[in-house]
Motif scaffolding. Structure first.
Motif, short mmCIF file in Angstrom:
data_model
loop_
_atom_site.label_atom_id
_atom_site.label_comp_id
_atom_site.label_asym_id
_atom_site.label_seq_id
_atom_site.Cartn_x
_atom_site.Cartn_y
_atom_site.Cartn_z
N GLY A 110 40.92 -3.00 79.73
CA GLY A 110 39.56 -3.09 79.19
C GLY A 110 39.53 -3.11 77.68
N VAL A 111 40.37 -2.28 77.05
CA VAL A 111 40.38 -2.21 75.59
C VAL A 111 40.92 -3.51 74.98
CG1 VAL A 111 41.57 -1.11 73.65
CG2 VAL A 111 40.44 0.28 75.36
N VAL A 112 42.00 -4.03 75.54
CA VAL A 112 42.58 -5.27 75.00
C VAL A 112 41.60 -6.43 75.17
CG1 VAL A 112 44.41 -6.97 75.33
CG2 VAL A 112 44.96 -4.53 75.34
N LEU A 113 41.05 -6.57 76.37
CA LEU A 113 40.09 -7.65 76.60
C LEU A 113 38.83 -7.46 75.75
CD1 LEU A 113 40.31 -8.15 80.47
CD2 LEU A 113 41.19 -9.65 78.69
N GLY A 114 38.36 -6.20 75.65
CA GLY A 114 37.16 -5.93 74.86
C GLY A 114 37.35 -6.23 73.39
N ALA A 115 38.54 -5.90 72.85
CA ALA A 115 38.81 -6.21 71.44
C ALA A 115 38.82 -7.71 71.20
CB ALA A 115 40.16 -5.60 71.04
N PHE A 116 39.42 -8.45 72.10
CA PHE A 116 39.50 -9.90 71.93
C PHE A 116 38.13 -10.54 72.09
CE2 PHE A 116 41.05 -14.22 73.01
CZ PHE A 116 41.87 -14.40 71.90
N VAL A 117 37.38 -10.10 73.11
CA VAL A 117 36.04 -10.66 73.33
C VAL A 117 35.11 -10.32 72.18
CG1 VAL A 117 34.00 -10.52 74.81
CG2 VAL A 117 36.25 -10.67 75.85
N VAL A 144 37.23 -1.17 84.92
CA VAL A 144 37.66 -1.92 83.74
C VAL A 144 36.45 -2.47 82.97
CG1 VAL A 144 37.86 -4.17 84.92
CG2 VAL A 144 39.30 -3.66 82.92
N GLY A 145 35.35 -2.77 83.67
CA GLY A 145 34.17 -3.33 83.00
C GLY A 145 33.58 -2.38 81.98
N GLY A 146 33.57 -1.09 82.28
CA GLY A 146 33.01 -0.12 81.33
C GLY A 146 33.82 -0.05 80.05
N TRP A 147 35.16 -0.03 80.17
CA TRP A 147 36.00 -0.01 78.98
C TRP A 147 35.84 -1.30 78.18
CZ3 TRP A 147 37.33 4.64 78.07
CH2 TRP A 147 37.74 5.50 79.07
N LEU A 148 35.78 -2.43 78.87
CA LEU A 148 35.63 -3.73 78.19
C LEU A 148 34.33 -3.78 77.41
CD1 LEU A 148 36.50 -7.17 79.75
CD2 LEU A 148 34.49 -6.90 78.34
N LEU A 149 33.23 -3.40 78.06
CA LEU A 149 31.92 -3.46 77.39
C LEU A 149 31.87 -2.52 76.19
CD1 LEU A 149 29.02 -4.52 77.40
CD2 LEU A 149 28.42 -2.64 78.94
N GLY A 150 32.38 -1.30 76.35
CA GLY A 150 32.35 -0.35 75.24
C GLY A 150 33.17 -0.83 74.06
N MET A 151 34.37 -1.34 74.32
CA MET A 151 35.23 -1.82 73.23
C MET A 151 34.65 -3.07 72.58
SD MET A 151 37.92 -1.14 71.54
CE MET A 151 39.09 -1.93 70.42
N ARG A 152 34.06 -3.93 73.39
CA ARG A 152 33.47 -5.16 72.85
C ARG A 152 32.33 -4.83 71.88
NH1 ARG A 152 28.35 -7.80 72.52
NH2 ARG A 152 28.72 -10.05 72.35
N ASN A 153 31.46 -3.90 72.26
CA ASN A 153 30.33 -3.54 71.41
C ASN A 153 30.80 -2.87 70.12
OD1 ASN A 153 28.58 -4.55 73.32
ND2 ASN A 153 28.15 -2.57 74.26
N MET A 154 31.83 -2.02 70.21
CA MET A 154 32.35 -1.38 69.01
C MET A 154 33.02 -2.39 68.09
SD MET A 154 31.52 1.74 68.82
CE MET A 154 32.54 2.03 67.38
N MET A 155 33.67 -3.39 68.65
CA MET A 155 34.30 -4.44 67.84
C MET A 155 33.25 -5.25 67.10
SD MET A 155 37.63 -4.70 67.62
CE MET A 155 37.95 -6.44 67.30
#
Length: 329
Positions: free
Chosen positions: A121-128, A207-218
Motif C-alpha cells: 500500500g505504501v509503495v503504490l500510494g507513494a507512486f500514485v 491494502v486499500g487503506g494504506w494506499l489511500l492514506g499514503m497517496r493523500n499524504m504524498m
C-alpha cells in the motif's frame, strides 16, 4: 529524561486500567464458567458433588462466595506471577499453554499479511500520489471498494473461487493433519500452503487503506516548499520522490503500522473462522462462547500489552525522529 519518565508512567497507568477492565468485563457477562464445565460433565454422564464443584470454583477463579475486591487482588497477584489460570474451553490445560499453542499461528499469518499489505500500500500510494491526476488514480477507488466489501463475504468468495472452484488452495485448516507439527520442510511447506488464502484475504481487504492514506499524504507533501526547491535544483524525479516527498509522507503510515502490529496478536476472528485456522482469534471466540473467564482474560492481556507496547515504541521513535515532540519535557 522527564519526557521518557512521563511516557513510561502514562503507559503503566494505562496497563493497570486495562487489567482492571480485563477483570470486570468478563464478570459482567451472564453465566459462569463452572456451570459450563458442569454441563459438559453432565453430557458425558458424570455427576459432581458440592465438594468437587467447590474445588472447580477455586481452580477456575470463579469463587462467587469471595468478595469481588479480594478476587480482584488475587487476580492482580496471579497476573504479576504469570499465572493466567486454567481454561474451561480446553480443560484442564492452563491458559498460558492454550495461548502459546495458538499465538504463533496468528503472528505468522496476520503479521506477515499486515506487513505485506503495508509495504504494498505504501509503495503504490507513494507512486500514485506522485503521479496524481493520471490513470494511476484509478487504482484508488478499486482498492477502497475491495476494502469496503464485508470481510467474511470476501473470505467466502475467495474460498468459493480459489479453493472450492479451482482447487488451488485447501478449504480449511492450518496444515495437513497427517503431518506432525515441527520445524521440518514438510510441515512448514504445508502451513505456508494452508495460510496463503487467509493471508490473501487480509491483504486484499487492508491494502486499500494504506494506499489511500499514503497517496493523500504524498499529494500534500509534494506541495511543500522543500520539495519544490528540490525540483527547482534539477534533482532527479526519483530522488525527490523517495528522499524528500515519500520520506516525510510515510511517517503517519509508520505510526499506524506500528499500532496495527499491536493488534496482530488479536488475530482475525472472521478469517480464522471461515478457514478454520488454529489462531488466537478462534480461541477468543471459543472462550466467549464457553464463558471461559481465564482464557478471555489471558488473551485480552496479551492484546493489551502488545497494543500498549506498540504505542510506546511509536512515541519513543517519534521523539527520536522529531525532537520537537520532547519540547517541555
Amino acid at each position: 529524561m522527564r519526557y521518557y519518565a512521563r511516557k513510561f508512567g502514562f503507559y503503566l497507568v494505562a496497563l493497570w486500567a486495562a487489567l482492571t477492565l480485563n477483570f470486570f468485563v468478563p464478570r459482567l457477562m451472564p453465566g459462569n464458567p463452572v456451570d459450563v464445565l458442569m454441563a459438559k460433565l453432565a453430557q458425558r454422564g458424570g455427576t459432581v458433588d458440592p465438594a468437587a464443584r467447590r474445588a472447580y470454583e477455586l481452580l477456575l477463579g470463579a469463587d462467587t462466595s469471595e468478595p469481588l475486591f479480594r478476587q480482584y487482588l488475587s487476580y492482580l497477584g496471579n497476573m504479576a506471577r504469570g499465572d493466567l489460570g486454567v481454561s474451561v474451553s480446553a480443560f484442564p490445560a492452563p491458559v498460558s499453554q492454550v495461548i502459546a499453542d495458538s499465538l504463533p499461528w496468528t503472528l505468522v499469518l496476520v503479521g506477515l499479511a499486515t506487513l505485506l499489505s503495508f509495504l504494498l500500500g505504501v509503495v503504490l500510494g507513494a507512486f500514485v500520489g506522485w503521479r496524481r491526476g493520471t490513470w494511476l488514480d484509478g487504482l484508488v477507488p478499486a482498492t477502497t471498494v475491495l476494502a469496503a466489501v464485508p470481510y467474511f463475504w470476501l473470505a467466502l468468495i475467495l474460498v468459493a473461487l480459489l479453493a472450492s472452484g479451482l482447487g488451488w488452495f485447501p478449504l480449511m485448516g492450518g496444515y495437513d493433519v497427517v503431518l506432525d507439527p515441527g520445524w521440518n520442510a514438510d510441515f512448514i511447506g504445508s502451513a505456508a500452503y494452508h495460510g496463503t488464502l487467509p493471508a490473501l484475504t487480509i491483504v486484499i481487504s487492508s491494502v486499500g487503506g494504506w494506499l489511500l492514506g499514503m497517496r493523500n499524504m504524498m499529494v500534500s507533501t509534494t506541495a511543500e516548499d522543500y520539495v519544490l526547491t528540490a525540483k527547482a535544483k534539477g534533482l532527479k524525479d526519483s530522488r525527490v520522490m523517495i528522499r524528500y516527498a515519500a520520506r516525510n509522507a510515510v511517517l503517519p503510515s509508520v505510526a499506524g503500522f506500528a499500532i496495527s502490529l499491536g493488534f496482530v496478536v488479536a488475530g482475525s476472528i472472521i478469517t480464522e473462522q471461515v478457514f478454520s485456522y488454529p489462531g488466537i482469534g478462534s480461541k477468543l471466540l471459543q472462550a466467549v462462547q464457553n464463558n471461559d473467564y481465564a482464557l478471555m482474560q489471558g488473551i485480552f492481556l496479551v492484546i493489551t500489552v502488545a497494543v500498549l507496547g506498540a504505542n510506546l515504541v511509536v512515541d519513543l521513535l517519534y521523539a527520536v525522529i522529531d525532537p520537537r515532540t520532547r519540547a517541555g519535557g
